[in-house]
Scaffold this motif. Structure first.
Motif, mmCIF file in Angstrom:
data_model
loop_
_atom_site.group_PDB
_atom_site.id
_atom_site.type_symbol
_atom_site.label_atom_id
_atom_site.label_comp_id
_atom_site.label_asym_id
_atom_site.label_seq_id
_atom_site.Cartn_x
_atom_site.Cartn_y
_atom_site.Cartn_z
ATOM 1 N N GLN A 124 3.316 17.394 -5.218
ATOM 2 C CA GLN A 124 3.109 17.051 -3.801
ATOM 3 C C GLN A 124 1.752 16.406 -3.533
ATOM 4 O OE1 GLN A 124 4.007 20.454 -4.470
ATOM 5 N NE2 GLN A 124 6.170 19.998 -4.270
ATOM 6 N N GLY A 125 0.875 16.427 -4.520
ATOM 7 C CA GLY A 125 -0.455 15.867 -4.268
ATOM 8 C C GLY A 125 -1.277 16.741 -3.347
ATOM 9 N N LEU A 126 -1.011 18.048 -3.357
ATOM 10 C CA LEU A 126 -1.769 18.944 -2.481
ATOM 11 C C LEU A 126 -2.911 19.631 -3.216
ATOM 12 C CD1 LEU A 126 1.144 20.408 -0.321
ATOM 13 C CD2 LEU A 126 -0.393 18.528 0.190
ATOM 14 N N PRO B 22 5.986 17.310 2.356
ATOM 15 C CA PRO B 22 4.822 18.189 2.486
ATOM 16 C C PRO B 22 3.485 17.470 2.669
ATOM 17 C CG PRO B 22 6.308 19.058 0.827
ATOM 18 C CD PRO B 22 6.851 17.723 1.236
ATOM 19 N N PRO B 23 3.151 16.468 1.823
ATOM 20 C CA PRO B 23 1.856 15.829 2.083
ATOM 21 C C PRO B 23 1.822 15.099 3.418
ATOM 22 C CG PRO B 23 3.044 14.729 0.302
ATOM 23 C CD PRO B 23 3.796 15.965 0.603
ATOM 24 N N GLU C 104 -8.778 17.996 -0.070
ATOM 25 C CA GLU C 104 -7.436 17.795 -0.575
ATOM 26 C C GLU C 104 -7.287 16.334 -1.021
ATOM 27 O OE1 GLU C 104 -3.566 20.199 1.150
ATOM 28 O OE2 GLU C 104 -5.135 19.441 2.430
ATOM 29 N N PRO D 192 -2.144 19.201 10.402
ATOM 30 C CA PRO D 192 -2.971 20.079 9.568
ATOM 31 C C PRO D 192 -3.033 21.506 10.094
ATOM 32 C CG PRO D 192 -4.324 18.474 10.744
ATOM 33 C CD PRO D 192 -2.910 18.074 10.942
ATOM 34 N N GLU D 193 -2.681 21.683 11.363
ATOM 35 C CA GLU D 193 -2.684 23.037 11.912
ATOM 36 C C GLU D 193 -1.551 23.870 11.319
ATOM 37 O OE1 GLU D 193 -2.202 20.258 13.567
ATOM 38 O OE2 GLU D 193 -3.574 20.039 15.270
ATOM 39 N N ARG E 196 1.203 17.673 5.959
ATOM 40 C CA ARG E 196 -0.169 18.166 5.804
ATOM 41 C C ARG E 196 -1.150 17.248 6.535
ATOM 42 N NH1 ARG E 196 -3.606 21.182 6.087
ATOM 43 N NH2 ARG E 196 -5.330 21.392 4.640
ATOM 44 N N LEU E 197 -0.915 15.950 6.421
ATOM 45 C CA LEU E 197 -1.782 14.992 7.111
ATOM 46 C C LEU E 197 -1.506 14.965 8.603
ATOM 47 C CD1 LEU E 197 -1.741 11.933 4.677
ATOM 48 C CD2 LEU E 197 -3.733 13.275 5.334
ATOM 49 N N ALA E 198 -0.224 15.053 8.952
ATOM 50 C CA ALA E 198 0.157 14.860 10.345
ATOM 51 C C ALA E 198 -0.115 16.109 11.182
ATOM 52 C CB ALA E 198 1.645 14.502 10.430
ATOM 53 N N GLU F 286 -0.889 5.440 10.721
ATOM 54 C CA GLU F 286 -0.851 5.469 9.260
ATOM 55 C C GLU F 286 0.388 6.187 8.731
ATOM 56 O OE1 GLU F 286 -4.463 7.192 7.798
ATOM 57 O OE2 GLU F 286 -5.598 5.713 8.965
ATOM 58 N N GLU G 157 -5.855 11.489 16.889
ATOM 59 C CA GLU G 157 -4.479 11.508 16.368
ATOM 60 C C GLU G 157 -3.800 10.139 16.278
ATOM 61 O OE1 GLU G 157 -4.455 14.998 18.150
ATOM 62 O OE2 GLU G 157 -4.764 15.440 16.036
ATOM 63 N N ILE H 64 -4.959 14.241 -0.776
ATOM 64 C CA ILE H 64 -4.409 13.293 0.206
ATOM 65 C C ILE H 64 -5.438 12.879 1.255
ATOM 66 C CG2 ILE H 64 -1.959 13.868 0.026
ATOM 67 C CD1 ILE H 64 -2.396 15.814 2.355
ATOM 68 N N GLU H 65 -6.565 13.608 1.330
ATOM 69 C CA GLU H 65 -7.607 13.273 2.299
ATOM 70 C C GLU H 65 -8.591 12.249 1.757
ATOM 71 O OE1 GLU H 65 -8.513 13.885 5.489
ATOM 72 O OE2 GLU H 65 -6.381 14.335 5.398
ATOM 73 N N VAL I 24 -4.110 8.388 12.919
ATOM 74 C CA VAL I 24 -3.351 9.128 11.926
ATOM 75 C C VAL I 24 -1.856 8.843 12.081
ATOM 76 C CG1 VAL I 24 -2.715 11.428 11.128
ATOM 77 C CG2 VAL I 24 -5.097 10.928 11.697
ATOM 78 N N ARG J 72 -10.749 20.002 10.260
ATOM 79 C CA ARG J 72 -9.328 19.788 10.474
ATOM 80 C C ARG J 72 -8.493 20.157 9.244
ATOM 81 N NH1 ARG J 72 -6.205 17.181 14.182
ATOM 82 N NH2 ARG J 72 -4.579 15.911 13.238
ATOM 83 N N TYR J 73 -8.952 19.732 8.076
ATOM 84 C CA TYR J 73 -8.115 19.876 6.883
ATOM 85 C C TYR J 73 -8.627 20.888 5.871
ATOM 86 C CZ TYR J 73 -5.917 15.583 8.547
ATOM 87 O OH TYR J 73 -5.260 14.652 9.298
ATOM 88 N N ARG K 86 0.812 -1.215 0.000
ATOM 89 C CA ARG K 86 0.000 0.000 0.000
ATOM 90 C C ARG K 86 0.855 1.279 0.000
ATOM 91 N NH1 ARG K 86 -3.142 1.194 3.969
ATOM 92 N NH2 ARG K 86 -1.997 0.002 5.516
#
Ligand SMILES: Nc1ncnc2c1ncn2[C@@H]1O[C@H](COP(=O)(O)O)[C@@H](O)[C@H]1O
Ligand SMILES: Nc1ncnc2c1ncn2[C@@H]1O[C@H](COP(=O)(O)O)[C@@H](O)[C@H]1O
Ligand SMILES: Nc1ncnc2c1ncn2[C@@H]1O[C@H](COP(=O)(O)O)[C@@H](O)[C@H]1O
Ligand code: NA
Ligand code: NA
Ligand code: NA
Lengths: 97, 326, 326, 97, 326, 97
Positions: D51-53, C280-281, D12, C288-289, C284-286, C165, C159, D14-15, C162, D80-81, B25
């Protein structure tokens, strides 16, 4: 502004040509196509690929009378090949009014 | 001669890498347009090479190769259909759709076989390239015929027009046009001009193939989720049918066409491989009642990996055994 | 030795061209999928080359390179975080996200450094390629840990999942899989097959890099609009941090790993560069703030151009000074 | 035709995986995805990139009850996102009616 | 010297293949991003080659080439406009939009002409590449001026801002930036670095061109459906105008610039070809009243195929006749 | 949830910059863009190509007052360059409510 029906169709990419042929037959001139779409439904997951088995999203703005004809023409295709068709109301900002 | 090292050709390793990336994955993504670009490149490259070779050879040989290709293209789907109906006991429409895939060919598998021969420095005849170009179409038509037969009694008027269109599509689909067109260009273009474009197709070919197979490995692994839907007897079909096809191909290559081990392997691979690019959309249009989860999973998720990893060395072992010591 | 002409290597000039095209608001557009395709090609090319070289060398050297990479990957984000919190006085979540970028690496900068060495005909060790592959992951994990620490007291249950993952993602992200996978293929594939695919990766490599940097130049210049949001002290961080990283990298390359000027430059570049593709991604996921305008502008709009245009020649000057006259 | 809720979500790229997981949990089978989208909102400009953003646009047709559950599941993710979720009324041209 | 075989250069054959594929309604599809990628590659390749050559030559020659390019770029649209207004009797706005296309150039046609010369082993001057880069802009500006003149009396205030933007766009459009930028890089980059990237542009160039023309052939054939809308007199214009342009170009190349047969052909092709990439969007913005069905069908569907298949050999025959026996 | 106007605009790709400038002038911050669209209308068929003459699909969610201003700003562009603009009602699932 003029009230219209907004028809939104999701079909398989390879079906697009057939649907446009139906629109031509009915006399619907205008439509917008968004390619590269994916999705999931009764027939499982679809995504863009080498095989052209992804989806396209088609939007048609037309008057109620034409909408009925489009729906009638589209229904057997949806039945046979899957996909969805949503109809809603919208106001069309006409260029010259 | 046959050690594990034969399987360590980069093309196959990249296929395995893609497969693995999907299994764990990884978020590795291959833009769909890149895959399309690589496949255009590969088809044109195969065609040009074939055309250059074909310009040098006699028409009689080409004719018998064409005849053999037509025979395989029309015959194999019938064998597959019979097996699916009587042995696997599948419904007729799914059986028709799947049969068409097995009568057709996979250019990716074909080129992997060429990479395999190259790595062993085994030469091969150039006729199989024509066969590759020709075998796409008959299988699609037979699939259509079988589906129409299956529908007899269910009555449906709309099918006629679809059938007419599909016969047109069978002969004008992108792969066929690219292969036949580039073959013609390779055969007739003036040599000075060809000399200028061939470096692009020669030097990059195996590298491009490695990237293509990386993506195909991911694509194949994506199908594993549908193994449940396919069921054990169909999965077995996905491995037996290429072996049956290979046997027919070996016989055709060796006895009918009189090819050496290299050419015989290629004919076996043509017969053993199942289409996963040109035929799926054709069958989707022709037999919408058939489930893509079945035909795509079989051709792309079972037969393709089987051929690439096990089949090619196996068929070559047989081809060599037939051809006798060189 | 050091004249302007060192900077006139095509890779850097194409970066500048892209930057300029964006500054003058040219309508030049680079399809996003083309950038993805070029980056896949570059990662596979780096990996294969590294793998071929690594097959020749001793495991002990590889192990110490791996250890050094882990040390840098875990250590640099901590330095960056400390600076951001205590000197720049940034909030903890943004600091965590930015730190992760600086602990990771930029393959584009790494390859530009190789182009730089090539243009000076300076050889380099092959271990740094392994370090490149390894340094993506630890930084992401440290970024995650720092962010979780920062959130203590703010309480948030969601959290955990997340985080789990993201640890998976850190080790399976596309760049890591492509680099490690191709490295393995380069190391184990049979030489005849490799010989067939390497022309694709050898002869085109610098040309592809030039197109990739053309796009990256445009991408970097696009970030200039966000300089206001970033503010002067962070902008200074975006230039100081790579120099601190480079110093640590120079020390690691020269003293710890005993590399020559070429290899030492590459380690310095790994330490100095900040990720702008894989991290960056993940952040962004980890986190988001945290604001992408901050971390992307710093890594892509400040540090990347600084390294490509000023940093590489500067670090090489230092590497040469350390290595002494050849 | 049957009245449905048409839910339109921009999130986004990635979400996406997370949102699909939520839909699976709720039992929503059908959705359509349009990739490669860009846009602008409170969190600045987004566009497709290495970046897939970039954004994706997701459309879900479902009944009112499911719609409520989808909205409840999506809301914390939007919070959140970022991203948006619009809900409107439409008629679904069902295949077999 | 002139036999059918001159037309059998692969580039032209691939154009024909694409044209044919579209005519027989093959489902062959070329991802739009692939076409964009190939066109970026071709422009950078042309630019780099030109720059390397230009670094070797004298500034005086370059200056007169620039002057000639400006003359052609400003003069040809005026000729085209006069013909369209007085002979074809087209309305002024459509005439303005079409004229701009014919003052500008088609890089695809230019490169096909180079492939043609290569196949005959005829050398050519390197100045025409500068002319290619320069001729995009003046034509766009003249088109704008003609359209604004045409609109006099119709009164419209909004046009001023659009005009200002379009002048900016004329000088910063993607093709111009790529061509001029790569030309500069080719001229100033250090030779060692250039040596590393040129294989990418040298060896693949004609191969990439063949794929690009395959797509352009399909694109051209797609326009045939609009022939009805264009009407017979405009269709004749689409064939006469390139011949008039070629005559002007031949005179310019031979007498004004003193080029040999090769260089003279290239100037003729610049003058004869009509833009179908950079100018259409500019005219769409500048003259929205004009119909894209007219200007695109003429430039892409009529003039481009005419030049590629008939024009180039014809102009070369004339160039050779002018240059006299070598 | 809050009632909003959903404005859907289809314009030529090369017009996008102009439209965004208008939105900036009006003060509309949020929009979503879907590129690569094709379609057909009074001005014939449009599809994505080297020339950038394909369409983009833009969606804007805003309150009624802003919607009126957007429509007024967009109308002359539609008149000049073609395209369509549909307005419908939707509920916006706000992040914090
Ligand atoms: N409930 C739904 N909401 C949105 N899109 C749907 C829905 N059901 C199906 N689709 C779309 O229609 C395609 C075909 O659906 P189906 O024929 O049900 O497999 C799917 O791939 C989706 O893109
Ligand atoms: N008012 C709006 N109308 C349409 N799309 C929006 C709007 N606000 C936000 N978006 C979309 O949602 C994405 C994320 O928004 P945000 O989280 O507010 O930055 C943006 O990139 C847009 O694509
Ligand atoms: N009735 C319609 N329904 C949907 N989309 C339309 C309609 N009319 C025009 N369009 C879209 O707007 C674009 C420009 O339309 P036009 O200016 O009428 O040629 C077309 O290419 C379509 O994408
Ligand atoms: Na087969
Ligand atoms: Na670093
Ligand atoms: Na011209």
């Amino acid at each position: 502004m003029k009230p219209v029906k907004r028809i939104e169709i999701v079909i398989e990419e390879i079906e697009l040509e057939n649907v446009i042929r139906e629109l031509d037959r009915i006399g619907v001139v205008g439509y917008t196509i968004v390619p590269h779409a994916g999705g999931r439904g009764e027939r499982g997951v679809r995504y863009e690929s080498l095989q052209g088995l992804g989806n396209v999203l088609m939007t048609i703005a037309c008057d109620e009378r034409q909408a009925t004809r489009v729906i009638d023409a589209i229904r057997p295709i949806l039945k046979r090949y899957g996909g969805i068709c949503l109809v809603s109301d919208a106001m069309w900002v006409i260029h010259d009014s | 001669m046959f050690s594990l090292s034969n399987m360590l050709i980069p093309a196959i390793l990249f296929f395995a890498l893609g497969f693995l990336a999907q299994l764990i994955r990884s978020d590795l993504k291959f833009p769909p347009d890149l895959a399309k670009a690589l496949s255009i490149y590969l088809l044109v490259g195969i065609g040009l090479h074939g055309g250059i070779e074909l310009a040098k050879i006699d028409a009689a040989g080409a004719l018998s190769a064409v005849a053999a290709a037509l025979g395989l293209g029309f015959g194999l789907p019938v064998i597959a259909y019979a097996l699916l109906i009587w042995v696997v006991r599948l419904d007729r429409l799914n059986a028709a759709a799947i049969s068409a895939h097995y009568g057709s060919v996979s250019a990716g598998t074909f080129v992997t076989a060429i990479a395999f021969l190259d790595s062993l420095k085994v030469p091969h005849e150039s006729y199989p390239v024509i066969m590759l170009a020709i075998m796409e179409s008959p299988a699609i038509i037979i699939g259509l015929v079988l589906a129409n037969l299956a529908r007899k009694g269910q009555g449906n008027g709309h099918e006629k027009r679809v059938s007419r269109e599909l016969v047109h599509d069978a002969f004008t689909n992108g792969s066929v046009v690219l292969l036949l067109g580039s073959m013609l260009i390779g055969a007739i273009a003036q040599p000075a001009g060809l000399g200028k474009i061939m470096p692009f197709y020669d030097m990059m070919f195996m590298g491009v193939l490695s990237l293509f197979l990386l993506d195909m490995g991911m694509e194949a692994a994506r199908r594993i989720g549908d193994f449940r839907k396919v069921g054990p007897s169909l999965l077995v079909f996905g491995i037996m049918m290429p072996m049956i096809g290979a046997a027919v191909g070996l016989a055709t290559g060796h006895w009918l066409l009189g090819f050496g081990a290299g050419g015989t392997l290629l004919v076996a691979v043509l017969a053993a491989s199942a289409s996963y690019i040109a035929v799926p959309p054709a069958m989707r249009l022709a037999v919408p009642e058939a489930s893509p989860a079945l035909f795509l999973t079989l051709s792309l998720g079972v037969t393709f990996p089987f051929n690439v990893i096990v089949g090619i060395p196996l068929y070559f072992w047989a081809a060599r055994w037939l051809a006798g010591p060189v």
